[in-house]
Design a protein around this motif. Structure first.
Motif, short mmCIF file in Angstrom:
data_model
loop_
_atom_site.label_atom_id
_atom_site.label_comp_id
_atom_site.label_asym_id
_atom_site.label_seq_id
_atom_site.Cartn_x
_atom_site.Cartn_y
_atom_site.Cartn_z
N VAL A 248 2.14 2.00 -3.47
CA VAL A 248 1.10 2.59 -4.32
C VAL A 248 0.92 4.07 -4.00
O VAL A 248 0.72 4.90 -4.88
CB VAL A 248 -0.22 1.81 -4.14
CG1 VAL A 248 -1.37 2.55 -4.79
CG2 VAL A 248 -0.10 0.42 -4.72
N ARG B 173 0.84 -1.21 0.00
CA ARG B 173 0.00 0.00 0.00
C ARG B 173 0.87 1.25 0.00
O ARG B 173 0.57 2.24 -0.66
CB ARG B 173 -0.90 0.02 1.24
CG ARG B 173 -2.02 -0.97 1.20
CD ARG B 173 -2.98 -0.68 2.37
NE ARG B 173 -3.84 -1.82 2.63
CZ ARG B 173 -4.86 -2.17 1.87
NH1 ARG B 173 -5.14 -1.45 0.80
NH2 ARG B 173 -5.59 -3.22 2.16
N MET C 252 0.66 -1.26 -8.29
CA MET C 252 -0.75 -1.62 -8.15
C MET C 252 -0.94 -3.10 -8.41
O MET C 252 -1.73 -3.77 -7.74
CB MET C 252 -1.61 -0.83 -9.14
CG MET C 252 -1.53 0.67 -8.93
SD MET C 252 -2.34 1.53 -10.31
CE MET C 252 -1.71 3.17 -10.04
N TRP D 178 -7.66 -2.17 -8.08
CA TRP D 178 -6.25 -1.83 -8.38
C TRP D 178 -5.84 -2.36 -9.75
O TRP D 178 -5.12 -1.70 -10.50
CB TRP D 178 -5.32 -2.37 -7.30
CG TRP D 178 -5.35 -1.57 -6.04
CD1 TRP D 178 -5.72 -2.01 -4.81
CD2 TRP D 178 -5.02 -0.17 -5.89
NE1 TRP D 178 -5.64 -0.97 -3.89
CE2 TRP D 178 -5.21 0.16 -4.53
CE3 TRP D 178 -4.59 0.82 -6.77
CZ2 TRP D 178 -4.99 1.44 -4.03
CZ3 TRP D 178 -4.37 2.09 -6.28
CH2 TRP D 178 -4.56 2.40 -4.92
#
Lengths: 411, 120
Positions: free
Chosen positions: A221, A218, A231, A276
């Motif tokens: 990203v 995370r 992603m 995503w």
């Protein structure tokens, strides 16, 4: 305020900002170990001061200032002649620090340092887990099949190398960032665990730090919002993580993907993974992790709808082997081919990589699968026996033993 | 930061130095490379070395001198030369190492120079 309250605020600040603070402190000096030491001294000071004087308005800034002071003093003691310079620099930086409590984020630089090609590949993922998340060596060691002492030593050695070899805390330039990001993502995926999901009954070589790896995914990203591969990796880990509960039955037995009940999967995780993956696709820059995530997405779709998706799966596996020709990818492609009604072609593919695969458990599982589908049950049972011998996980060993018993009864 | 780049060459690569068919290309490559580093102002110093068979190895065991003809141990690659560079960080040193003629016929080892001991 009580000691307990101070502790809880300090712990929260530690969780939220550990990596950011280490990155900021180390980015200037290049010395990660010194930054970590100074930060733990700052946390200790916080536990002492906050219960008496109250929690500061900006706990993160307080910790940063305290840690910088420790670093400054340490340097001042080490070099008398040039001591004034770094201390003055630090004081200047403190004055210039914005007062809204928001300061820069050097974590991306720290991640690139951890995954620098001059750092041994096997220590890159542990190094990220320790410096960005603050995990201790003992916790990391368990997931990488290593003793805590050995892991601690390797982490210390890596940090010394970063400092003494002069590895820069910078985000690589446009020419290099693609390849370097790939290394960071691969290290995060290594922390998650390996591709057990692809082959039915293939062993996870290590348990992995799944939650922590997803957290790092995370973060990537967020730090690289224009990178579709970041992603893709997040989508891939979320698809695998969504199946965690379904992967074991009530007795703790192993349940291969094709026998899992999709109702047991975590729907929010599957949905997030799909989101995503779709966002990544808008960049029209396919890569290894997007392909792997797309494969998991098709597997999920196929099980949820009952529709066989052999042709698109085979195409994705061909693409995967073209962009990332790992042994795992080649074995997974053979399994997909066998499932789509071409077990003999699958066996040919497996024979092509036989020499590297002698002690690679998923290869033997895949071989037995293809042999079984082409009706060669006696040979399939022999291949499973070897796979069992190479398996570390008890539940998977039991699952494979049941299969070989079935093969022997029918054959 | 100062880095030493140690250029390691295979026997075949060293052999080009005296091979009429290869010598021009060999020396031309090295001269251009050294020239580029000097031009960029990153070179503190450095030298090429005579081939490994001209080397002599000495050790003293129990007070007795052991003089040995050639380098200490036979290995696939021999030290062919070195430079000292003054560049910002490891990546900059790696960039220069990657341009060395021997990098695809041997290797380059990059070592940071030990900083001077702190004065007390």
């Amino acid at each position: 305020m009580t000691q307990a309250q101070a502790r809880s605020v300090a712990e929260q600040a530690a969780r939220l900002s550990y990596g950011r603070l280490v990155a900021m402190l180390a980015a200037r000096s290049g010395d990660i170990a010194a930054a970590e030491d100074a930060l733990s001294a700052a946390f200790a000071a916080a536990l002492e001061h906050w219960p008496v004087r109250g929690i500061p308005d900006r706990p993160e800034a307080w910790l940063l200032t305290a840690a910088r002071r420790t670093l400054g003093q340490k340097r001042a003691r080490a070099v008398t002649a040039r001591a004034a310079e770094p201390v003055l620099t630090l004081l200047g930086e403190e004055r210039n620090m914005p007062h809204d409590g928001i300061f820069g984020d050097d974590r991306l630089k720290l991640l690139f340092v951890c995954a620098h090609p001059a750092i041994d590949e096997s220590v890159q993922a542990p190094l990220m887990l320790q410096t960005v998340l603050g995990l201790d060596a003992a916790r990391i060691a368990g997931s990488f099949l290593m003793s805590p002492a050995a892991m601690g030593q390797r982490l210390v050695r890596a940090k010394t190398k970063i400092r003494d070899a002069g590895i820069a805390f910078v985000v690589p330039d446009a020419e290099q960032i693609g390849a370097r990001t790939g290394t960071v993502l691969a290290a995060i995926y290594a922390a998650y665990g390996t591709g057990w999901e692809d082959v039915m009954g293939a062993d996870a070589r290590r348990k992995g730090l799944a939650q922590e790896a997803i957290w790092l995914g995370r973060l990537m990203v967020q730090l690289l919002p224009d990178d579709p591969e970041a992603m893709g990796l997040l989508a891939l880990m979320l698809h695998c993580e969504a199946r965690r509960v379904a992967r074991r039955d009530t007795e703790g037995g192993f349940v291969p993907l094709y026998r899992q009940d999709p109702a047991q999967w975590s729907r929010p995780m599957v949905r997030e993974a799909e989101t995503w993956l779709r966002t990544a696709a808008t960049f029209a820059k396919p890569g290894r992790f997007q392909t792997e995530a797309a494969i998991q997405s098709l597997h999920a779709q196929s099980l949820m709808t009952g529709e066989a998706l052999h042709a698109p799966l085979n195409r994705l596996y061909d693409l995967l082997v073209a962009v990332a020709p790992s042994l795992g990818a080649q074995v997974a492609r053979a399994v997909a081919l066998a499932d789509s009604g071409a077990p003999d072609r699958a066996l040919l593919l497996l024979d092509q990589c036989a020499r590297q695969a002698e002690s690679y458990q998923p290869w033997w599982v895949a071989r037995s699968h293809a042999l079984r589908l082409s009706g060669r049950r006696v040979e399939a049972a022999q291949a499973v026996d070897i796979a069992i011998g190479l398996t570390e996980d008890k539940a998977i060993r039991r699952f494979l033993a049941e299969q070989t018993a079935m093969d022997r009864n029918i054959g | 930061m100062h880095y030493v780049l140690l250029y390691k060459e295979t026997a075949a690569e060293v052999g080009k130095r005296a091979d009429p068919a290869e010598a021009d290309a060999y020396w031309g490559g090295w001269n251009a490379y050294m020239g580029a580093m000097a031009q960029a102002g990153v070179m503190v110093g450095g030298n090429g070395l005579q081939p490994p068979e001209t080397g002599t190895t000495l050790s003293i065991v129990d007070g007795v001198r052991h003089v040995h003809d050639g380098p200490f141990a036979d290995s696939k690659e021999a030290l062919g030369g070195y430079v000292v560079l003054d560049v910002a960080d490891l990546d900059a040193a790696l960039e220069w190492a990657a341009r060395a003629p021997c990098v695809s016929a041997g290797s380059v080892e990059i070592r940071p120079v030990l900083p001077p001991p702190p004065q007390s």
